[in-house]
Design a protein around this motif. Structure first.
Motif, short mmCIF file in Angstrom:
data_model
loop_
_atom_site.label_atom_id
_atom_site.label_comp_id
_atom_site.label_asym_id
_atom_site.label_seq_id
_atom_site.Cartn_x
_atom_site.Cartn_y
_atom_site.Cartn_z
N SER A 140 61.70 9.80 0.63
CA SER A 140 62.59 8.66 0.40
C SER A 140 63.44 8.32 1.62
O SER A 140 63.86 9.20 2.37
CB SER A 140 63.50 8.94 -0.80
OG SER A 140 64.35 10.04 -0.55
N THR A 141 63.66 7.03 1.81
CA THR A 141 64.57 6.58 2.85
C THR A 141 65.99 6.43 2.31
O THR A 141 66.95 6.43 3.06
CB THR A 141 64.11 5.24 3.44
OG1 THR A 141 63.97 4.27 2.39
CG2 THR A 141 62.76 5.40 4.13
N GLU A 164 52.55 7.81 4.73
CA GLU A 164 51.63 6.93 5.45
C GLU A 164 51.68 5.51 4.90
O GLU A 164 51.64 4.54 5.66
CB GLU A 164 50.21 7.49 5.36
CG GLU A 164 50.00 8.76 6.19
CD GLU A 164 48.72 9.49 5.80
OE1 GLU A 164 47.91 8.90 5.05
OE2 GLU A 164 48.55 10.65 6.23
N ALA A 165 51.75 5.39 3.57
CA ALA A 165 51.83 4.05 2.97
C ALA A 165 53.12 3.35 3.39
O ALA A 165 53.12 2.16 3.72
CB ALA A 165 51.76 4.17 1.45
N ARG A 166 54.22 4.08 3.39
CA ARG A 166 55.49 3.49 3.80
C ARG A 166 55.44 3.08 5.27
O ARG A 166 55.89 1.99 5.65
CB ARG A 166 56.63 4.48 3.56
CG ARG A 166 58.00 3.92 3.93
CD ARG A 166 59.10 4.93 3.67
NE ARG A 166 58.91 6.15 4.41
CZ ARG A 166 59.21 6.30 5.71
NH1 ARG A 166 59.68 5.26 6.40
NH2 ARG A 166 59.02 7.44 6.31
N ALA A 167 54.89 3.96 6.12
CA ALA A 167 54.78 3.64 7.55
C ALA A 167 53.90 2.42 7.78
O ALA A 167 54.09 1.67 8.74
CB ALA A 167 54.24 4.84 8.31
N GLY A 186 58.46 -1.14 3.90
CA GLY A 186 58.71 0.05 4.72
C GLY A 186 59.81 0.95 4.21
O GLY A 186 60.11 1.95 4.85
N GLU A 187 60.40 0.60 3.06
CA GLU A 187 61.41 1.46 2.45
C GLU A 187 60.80 2.26 1.30
O GLU A 187 59.87 1.80 0.63
CB GLU A 187 62.56 0.63 1.87
CG GLU A 187 63.60 0.18 2.85
CD GLU A 187 64.85 -0.30 2.11
OE1 GLU A 187 65.91 0.33 2.28
OE2 GLU A 187 64.75 -1.30 1.38
#
Length: 227
Positions: free
Chosen positions: A216-217, A194-197, A34-35
């Motif tokens: 980016s996070t 969407e992939a990260r979420a 998720g990062e």
């Protein structure tokens, strides 16, 4: 998903008297599910080299590159080629700036291949490929053709579609929006988010600061991270 511990890399120029050029020195980085971590630093800092080391294209001369895979961890720095191929098939996707495909293989088959490699049915893989090609604005009249003759922007979109075809837990992105127009760039930004979420861990290089800020996070300064 990814843990890098004291990773080091150098190149030896055998045709120039064996001169050794250090590229990376004791780099450590951890990325959770998720990062999305953006690698930053000046040209020559080793961003693309680190990406290729994680993917197993470049040897890691020092340290560890551990990827969570099949319920455990595998150290890419020490893994056998067969094990690295298994990680690439099931766990780790890589989108580079350049599309490398076999001539005469259709665009639809190029995009569907990662799903087929993971055991998806032909119908399911091609359905997913059609969805992605449509979303990335590749005209249907081109789907039966090999992408080797496409424009740079079209090839990049095919590359992106292929990279997002399977739900990889770890995604490596090397300038995925470099040759895209504004509309397709916005689409790719949405796909990354969407992939990260959905839980993917992402490591990327984004020279477009606006794109970097949108996806980016956190930012990892590679030059500052090396002693």
């Amino acid at each position: 998903m990814l843990t890098i511990v004291d990773a080091g890399k150098s190149f030896t120029l055998h045709v120039q008297g064996g001169v050794t050029i250090p590229v990376l020195n004791r780099v450590s980085l951890s990325i959770e599910a998720g990062e999305a971590v953006a690698l930053s630093g000046p040209s020559g800092a080793g961003k693309s080299s680190l990406m290729r080391m994680v993917y197993g294209n470049y040897a890691c001369h020092e340290g560890e590159i551990r990827v969570r895979h099949s319920g455990g961890e595998i150290d890419i720095a020490k893994a056998a080629p067969r094990a690295i191929m298994d990680v690439r098939r099931e766990t780790m996707g890589y989108i580079s700036q350049f599309l490398r495909v076999i001539p005469r293989v259709s665009t639809l088959d190029v995009v569907a291949e990662p799903m087929l490699a993971r055991g998806a049915s032909l119908d399911a893989a091609k359905h997913r490929a059609r969805e992605l090609l449509t979303r990335l604005r590749i005209p249907e009249r081109l789907w039966s053709l090999s992408p080797v003759t496409f424009s740079g922007g079209e090839q990049q979109r095919v590359n992106i579609a292929r990279g997002f075809a399977a739900p990889y837990p770890l995604l490596l992105l090397d300038e995925p929006t470099a040759s895209l127009d504004a509309a397709n760039r916005a689409t790719v930004v949405d796909m990354i988010n969407e992939a990260r979420a959905g839980g993917s861990a992402i490591m990327g290089i984004f020279h477009d600061e606006a794109v970097r800020d949108m996806v980016s996070t956190r930012v990892f300064d590679l030059a500052a991270a090396q002693p």
